[in-house]
Structure formats: structure tokens, C-alpha cells
Design a protein around this motif. Structure first.
Motif, PDB file in Angstrom:
ATOM      1  N   VAL A 374       0.840  -1.200   0.000  1.00  0.00           N
ATOM      2  CA  VAL A 374       0.000   0.000   0.000  1.00  0.00           C
ATOM      3  C   VAL A 374       0.875   1.250   0.000  1.00  0.00           C
ATOM      4  O   VAL A 374       0.578   2.245  -0.676  1.00  0.00           O
ATOM      5  CB  VAL A 374      -0.960  -0.013   1.203  1.00  0.00           C
ATOM      6  CG1 VAL A 374      -1.744   1.297   1.282  1.00  0.00           C
ATOM      7  CG2 VAL A 374      -1.921  -1.187   1.099  1.00  0.00           C
ATOM      8  N   PHE A 377       2.334   1.946  -3.557  1.00  0.00           N
ATOM      9  CA  PHE A 377       1.388   2.444  -4.551  1.00  0.00           C
ATOM     10  C   PHE A 377       0.619   3.684  -4.097  1.00  0.00           C
ATOM     11  O   PHE A 377       0.168   4.461  -4.937  1.00  0.00           O
ATOM     12  CB  PHE A 377       0.387   1.337  -4.923  1.00  0.00           C
ATOM     13  CG  PHE A 377       0.998   0.191  -5.656  1.00  0.00           C
ATOM     14  CD1 PHE A 377       1.426   0.331  -6.969  1.00  0.00           C
ATOM     15  CD2 PHE A 377       1.175  -1.032  -5.040  1.00  0.00           C
ATOM     16  CE1 PHE A 377       1.996  -0.728  -7.651  1.00  0.00           C
ATOM     17  CE2 PHE A 377       1.746  -2.096  -5.710  1.00  0.00           C
ATOM     18  CZ  PHE A 377       2.162  -1.950  -7.022  1.00  0.00           C
ATOM     19  N   GLY A 378       0.479   3.882  -2.783  1.00  0.00           N
ATOM     20  CA  GLY A 378      -0.363   4.980  -2.340  1.00  0.00           C
ATOM     21  C   GLY A 378       0.213   5.857  -1.270  1.00  0.00           C
ATOM     22  O   GLY A 378      -0.471   6.761  -0.761  1.00  0.00           O
ATOM     23  N   LEU A 394       2.420   7.281   5.293  1.00  0.00           N
ATOM     24  CA  LEU A 394       1.309   6.516   4.726  1.00  0.00           C
ATOM     25  C   LEU A 394       0.097   6.726   5.603  1.00  0.00           C
ATOM     26  O   LEU A 394       0.133   6.438   6.814  1.00  0.00           O
ATOM     27  CB  LEU A 394       1.651   5.019   4.656  1.00  0.00           C
ATOM     28  CG  LEU A 394       0.510   4.086   4.262  1.00  0.00           C
ATOM     29  CD1 LEU A 394       0.057   4.356   2.827  1.00  0.00           C
ATOM     30  CD2 LEU A 394       0.905   2.621   4.417  1.00  0.00           C
ATOM     31  N   LYS A 398      -5.718   4.300   3.864  1.00  0.00           N
ATOM     32  CA  LYS A 398      -5.495   3.587   2.609  1.00  0.00           C
ATOM     33  C   LYS A 398      -5.291   2.097   2.869  1.00  0.00           C
ATOM     34  O   LYS A 398      -5.707   1.261   2.070  1.00  0.00           O
ATOM     35  CB  LYS A 398      -4.286   4.176   1.882  1.00  0.00           C
ATOM     36  CG  LYS A 398      -4.495   5.633   1.461  1.00  0.00           C
ATOM     37  CD  LYS A 398      -3.318   6.167   0.680  1.00  0.00           C
ATOM     38  CE  LYS A 398      -3.577   7.610   0.238  1.00  0.00           C
ATOM     39  NZ  LYS A 398      -2.467   8.169  -0.560  1.00  0.00           N
ATOM     40  N   THR A 401      -8.701   0.720   3.312  1.00  0.00           N
ATOM     41  CA  THR A 401      -9.356   0.468   2.021  1.00  0.00           C
ATOM     42  C   THR A 401      -8.878  -0.846   1.420  1.00  0.00           C
ATOM     43  O   THR A 401      -9.674  -1.633   0.890  1.00  0.00           O
ATOM     44  CB  THR A 401      -9.072   1.630   1.056  1.00  0.00           C
ATOM     45  OG1 THR A 401      -9.522   2.847   1.634  1.00  0.00           O
ATOM     46  CG2 THR A 401      -9.761   1.403  -0.272  1.00  0.00           C
TER      47      THR A 401
END
Length: 605
Positions: A374, A377-378, A394, A398, A401
Motif C-alpha cells: 500500500v 502504490f499509495g 502513509l 489507505k 481500504t
């Protein structure tokens, strides 16, 4: 009537004792009918006619006493003639066709042999015989454990307290343990070339391995700590013993350490056992490899394809490769499916005694992989060109999700009731329903439930006059502490009994993810810190080493480095090199320690 077969047998035994040929003595004292030649049956007939049960026992003992010569000080080996007399009585009277009667007779014979083993000068002669008899007794014990009727009959003959009752295999292990102690404490054996132990001390690891094997068979390997403590305190170095003894001992030591969650030390013992095991012993190497690979996976190091293609690793690719793929994927629900007790993989790991360690420890690695994916990518990776910029971070929303996405793919993990209600707070770690824990994690938490009773918000109370007063509304009870603790109690119980919650934006799932991230940080599997409002994982100091290297350190290096800080020596593995002052698992007292005198000054300097 003459007894030619008996005379020949006793003459052979006397020669073996005189020459101290204990290995050949075991060949003469056979107890399994399939291994007995016709001479044993003829000798049994001679004993029945010339030395019948009862009247002939004393005469038979006198003949056996002639087998042992007297020592210069006038003493003799009293226990050995009694043991041989017991063996001949077993041939004469034993009902070997009945497992129960054979078990009783051979158990008594083994105890007599152990008495003979205790002699300080001659006991080493019967060492191999003790091992042989204990193996036969253990095999009969396992046979009886499977026969309920015979086992019940034996329990009637030997009544035990229900809380002290042990299995027959465990009883056999306790008998072998006595032989191990006799070998360990022997001081009569001389030291051979290169410090190689002789006498009964040459059988220390032979007896220890046999006892460990029996404890493993009866599922009590974790109770073998007394054996390892004794070896740690008094045993000679392991390297002076035969390779078969070394490999078997290190295997069981690794299994013991693995069962006690000492995976780093277990890995060292199993790795050495695998290296010392002969390349042609494929069955033994495969067994060692199973637990060696498991301990490495738990510590974050996966097996290579080259290793899984070796002859002894045949079939292990299909066992371990799916586990490695799931850990890399970050799908914690797939891991739970894989190790479910109803799955074929779960049953295999359960039979090997690996399931609980693999399932629980690997889930930690799966969560780390999920958070790492995660973040890649985010997450915010920082601005390396800026002089002053926020650190990489981070937002845990997220991760929330991503978890909900995984849950949507594994709806079978959650009840239809939760999904029919559209509950947005499906927690990741579900607790079983238990009336003793109603209200925990929102399972059953209704203030109107008459069975829900709380220690502070009670259904009633006693007033100052001692009269019971009902409290049907579940209000806080006023008292001296009420005003002081009203706010804190309201906070502690907010959301438990239907009270309003201020952090309505923070779901139960997000709170649980915060706990998981906090735990990973505590274990040094994540490098950074956690903020609560908003929930973020922050990675400081990543500019020089790289954000992934700083925030997600290598699992194997992290875990092994932490273990090395507590001590790199494997307990109960005695080596000739200078040992460290402490050994982690066993704090036994006594000899067998090596004192490091490096750098010591001469007396008077």
C-alpha cells in the motif's frame, strides 16, 4: 538331565563379560520371537525341565553368579547375575504372544538391566542392551496404547491417580531417562584419544536421543528440558560422538527450540544437523529440511528453488511455495484459508507440529507485506530535491481500504448477518462468541440486556446502611470517587454500552490497523512512528538510506540481529570452543562449563 544349550549360552555370556564386549552381548540377549533361533526355544525347554519356576530360581541364580569374576577388592557385579536370571526366566515363562504379558515381563527385565547399568566399573557392558530393551518396550507400549481393552486391563493392574496418569510411551521415556542419567553422571569411564569419552559416558547422546524420540512420540517433547539442562551442565562436547548421535540430537534439539518459539536457535541447530547428515540418508535429510525451511520462513527467509529441487526435498515445493506467495501477496485472509484445520495444507502442517507457529508467525509477515504494498502504490515517498519537506508517510485509511477490498474477496470469513446489515466496521480479528466476554469488540454490547453486568456500572449497589438498591437504568453510582472519575469512566466505557463516541470518523477496523502497525514498529519490522489523529505511519530519516530500506527493513536481518543480541550460542549444544558466560534457555548448575581465560595475567603480575 543335561542342559547343553544353557551351558553354551552361559559360557558365551561369561566370555563377553570378561572381554567387555557389550555390543555383542546385545546380540545374545534377544527377546523378540522372530529374531530367536531354534537354540533359544531348546534352551527354554531345558529351563522348564531343569529349573522350573519357583523352586529352580535360586539354583539358576547361582549358576548366573559364576558369570562375573570378583574384583581385586573382593566386590562383584551383583546386579548382572540377577539380570541374566531374569532374562532366562523370561525365556522360560514369558507369554510373548500376549502383548500385555510381554510388556509386563520386558518392563521388569528392563528395570533389572538398568540396575546392572548403574555399576561404576562394569555397567557400560549392558549399555547397548538397555537401548535395545527400551526400544522393544516402547514399541509394545505404542501397541497397547492403540488397544483400548488391553490398556484398560493394564490400568486396573496399575491404578494411578487421574491427575498423575501418564501414557505407556511416556512411562517408557521416563525409564530411558534413568539410563541417560546413569550415563551422564558416570565418572568411571576413561577419556580416549582427542578427548573422546568412553565407558558409559560414550552412551550419553545415544540414551538422550532415544528418550527424546519417545517424548516426541507421546507428544511431550517440550517436557524434555531436564535432559537439555543436564547435558548443558555435565556433558562432554557433542563433536566427540558419532555422526548418527550428533545429527539425531541436533534434530531433536532444533525441534524442541522450535516448539518453544526460539526460531533463530532452532534454525542453527537444524542447519548443523542437515549439514552433518549423510547425503544418502534422504529420509532423515528431508525430515530435518521440513523444520529448517519452516524456521527460516518464520524469520523472513524463503527457500531457494535450488534447495527445493534437491532429492530430499521432493514434494516440498508444493508445500512451501504457496506459503511464500501468500506472504508476499499481503492477503491475510488467504493465509488463514491456507492454514485452516479443514484444509489439506492445514492438516499436513498440523501432523508435522508446525501449523500454529506457521499460521501465527507468518500472519505478522503478511501484514507487513500488505502495508509495504500500500505504501509503494499509495504512500507519500517524500521530496528528495527539497531542503525541508515532510517525511515519507502513509495514511492508514489507505490500508483500511485495501483490507476492505480483501474482505470483499473473502466474504466467507464473515457471517451473512454482518453483511446484510451493511456493517462498515467489520473487524479483522474476530473473537468467538463467549458469554464470559460479552461486550468485547462489540459482539454483544446492549445496555438493555439483563445479563450484561459491569463492575462499575452495575445493576445495583449497597447503600451506606447495607440495603440493596436497584440500578435499572445502568447509571454511574455516585460516591466519593464519582465526581473525580466521571469524565475518565465516561471515556473508558464510551462505545461499550451504547454511550456516544466522539471519534465517529475512526472505524473499528482503522483502530485495529493502528494496533497492528504499532506492534510491527515495536518488533522493528517497520521503521518509523505512528500518529493517531490522523492515523499515519511516518518514516523519518529516509533521505540517506532510502525510504523502503528505512521504513521496511529486511525481516531476516532484523529478527536474526535481535536474537544475536541476546546470545548466539545454542543452549545444550556443547562445543569445544570457548563458550559464552551464559546460555539463554538453560541456567543449569554444575560442571561442563568452559571458562574463557583469554587475556588473563599471570599470578603475581
Amino acid at each position: 538331565m543335561g542342559t547343553p544349550m544353557l551351558d553354551q549360552f552361559l559360557a558365551s555370556i561369561a566370555a563377553l563379560v570378561s572381554n567387555r564386549q557389550g555390543d555383542h552381548l546385545q546380540d545374545y540377549l534377544q527377546v523378540v520371537p522372530e529374531h530367536m533361533r531354534d537354540g533359544y526355544r531348546h534352551m527354554a525347554l531345558e529351563l522348564q525341565k531343569s529349573y522350573p519356576k519357583g523352586p529352580g530360581d535360586d539354583s539358576l541364580l547361582k549358576r548366573c553368579e559364576a558369570l562375573v569374576p570378583k574384583n581385586p577388592d573382593g566386590t562383584t557385579w551383583h546386579a548382572f547375575p540377577i539380570f541374566i536370571r531374569s532374562y532366562l526366566a523370561y525365556l522360560r515363562d514369558g507369554n510373548v504372544s500376549n502383548p500385555l504379558e510381554a510388556y509386563k515381563s520386558l518392563s521388569g527385565l528392563l528395570n533389572q538391566c538398568l540396575q546392572a547399568l548403574g555399576d561404576s566399573q562394569m555397567g557400560a557392558i549392558v549399555l547397548r542392551t538397555v537401548v535395545y530393551l527400551s526400544q522393544i518396550v516402547a514399541g509394545l507400549a505404542m501397541t497397547l496404547e492403540k488397544n483400548i481393552q488391553l490398556l484398560a486391563q493394564l490400568r486396573l493392574d496399575r491404578p494411578q491417580d487421574a491427575f498423575e496418569r501418564t501414557s505407556l510411551v511416556e512411562d517408557a521415556a521416563n525409564v530411558v531417562r534413568e539410563g541417560f542419567i546413569k550415563c551422564l553422571v558416570d565418572r568411571g569411564g576413561t577419556t580416549g584419544p582427542s578427548g573422546k569419552p568412553q565407558g558409559k559416558r560414550a552412551g550419553i547422546y545415544l540414551m538422550a536421543n532415544h528418550c527424546l524420540r519417545l517424548l516426541h512420540r507421546c507428544g511431550k517433547l517440550r517436557s524434555a528440558d531436564t535432559i537439555f539442562k543436564s547435558i548443558s551442565a555435565q556433558s562432554p562436547p557433542l563433536e566427540h560422538y558419532p555422526a548418527a548421535h550428533r545429527v539425531t540430537y541436533l534434530y531433536y534439539l532444533g525441534r524442541y527450540l522450535f516448539a518453544n518459539n526460539s526460531f533463530y536457535l532452532a534454525n542453527k541447530a537444524l542447519h548443523e544437523a542437515y549439514n552433518q547428515c549423510h547425503v544418502q540418508c534422504l529420509k532423515q535429510r528431508r525430515l530435518i529440511l521440513i523444520y529448517l525451511i519452516s524456521s527460516n520462513i518464520i524469520m523472513g527467509r524463503f527457500p531457494s528453488l535450488q534447495l527445493l529441487q534437491k532429492p530430499e526435498a521432493q514434494g516440498l515445493y508444493d508445500i512451501f511455495y504457496p506459503v511464500c506467495r501468500i506472504i508476499q501477496s499481503g492477503d491475510y485472509l488467504a493465509l488463514r484459508d491456507h492454514f485452516a484445520t479443514g484444509s489439506s495444507a492445514g492438516q499436513w502442517f498440523l501432523r508435522k507440529g508446525l501449523m500454529y507457529q506457521m499460521r501465527n508467525r507468518c500472519e505478522v509477515l503478511v501484514w507487513r507485506s500488505l502495508i509495504r504494498k500500500v505504501f509503494i502504490f499509495g504512500g507519500f515517498h517524500g521530496d528528495p530535491s527539497a531542503q525541508r519537506a515532510p517525511p515519507p508517510m502513509l495514511h492508514l485509511s489507505k490500508v483500511e481500504t485495501a483490507v476492505r477490498l480483501l474482505q470483499s474477496r473473502h466474504k466467507e470469513h464473515f457471517t451473512k448477518e454482518l453483511f446484510s446489515k451493511g456493517d462498515a466496521n467489520v473487524i479483522t480479528i474476530r473473537l468467538p462468541e463467549d458469554s464470559d466476554y460479552d461486550g468485547i469488540a462489540g459482539l454483544v454490547s446492549k445496555a438493555s440486556d439483563p445479563e450484561v453486568d459491569d463492575y462499575l456500572i452495575t445493576s445495583g449497589y449497597y447503600d451506606e446502611n447495607g440495603a440493596w438498591v436497584e440500578n435499572p437504568s445502568g447509571q454511574l453510582i455516585e460516591g466519593p470517587e464519582y465526581e473525580q472519575y466521571t469524565d475518565s469512566l465516561d471515556y473508558l466505557y464510551r462505545g461499550t454500552l451504547g454511550l456516544p463516541t466522539q471519534d465517529t470518523h475512526s472505524s473499528k477496523l482503522l483502530q485495529e490497523i493502528e494496533s497492528i502497525v504499532s506492534s510491527l514498529i515495536k518488533q522493528n519490522l517497520l521503521g518509523g512512528y505512528l500518529t493517531h489523529n490522523p492515523a499515519r505511519f511516518v518514516i523519518p530519516g529516509a533521505k540517506h538510506v532510502g525510504v523502503l530500506a528505512k521504513g521496511f527493513p529486511n525481516v531476516w536481518q532484523t529478527i536474526s540481529g535481535q536474537q544475536q543480541s541476546y546470545g548466539d550460542e545454542v543452549p545444550a549444544w556443547i562445543v569445544t570452543r570457548q563458550a559464552l558466560p551464559t546460555q539463554p534457555a538453560f541456567q543449569g548448575t554444575g560442571g561442563g562449563r568452559v571458562i574463557n581465560l583469554k587475556g588473563a595475567k599471570a599470578v603475581g603480575s
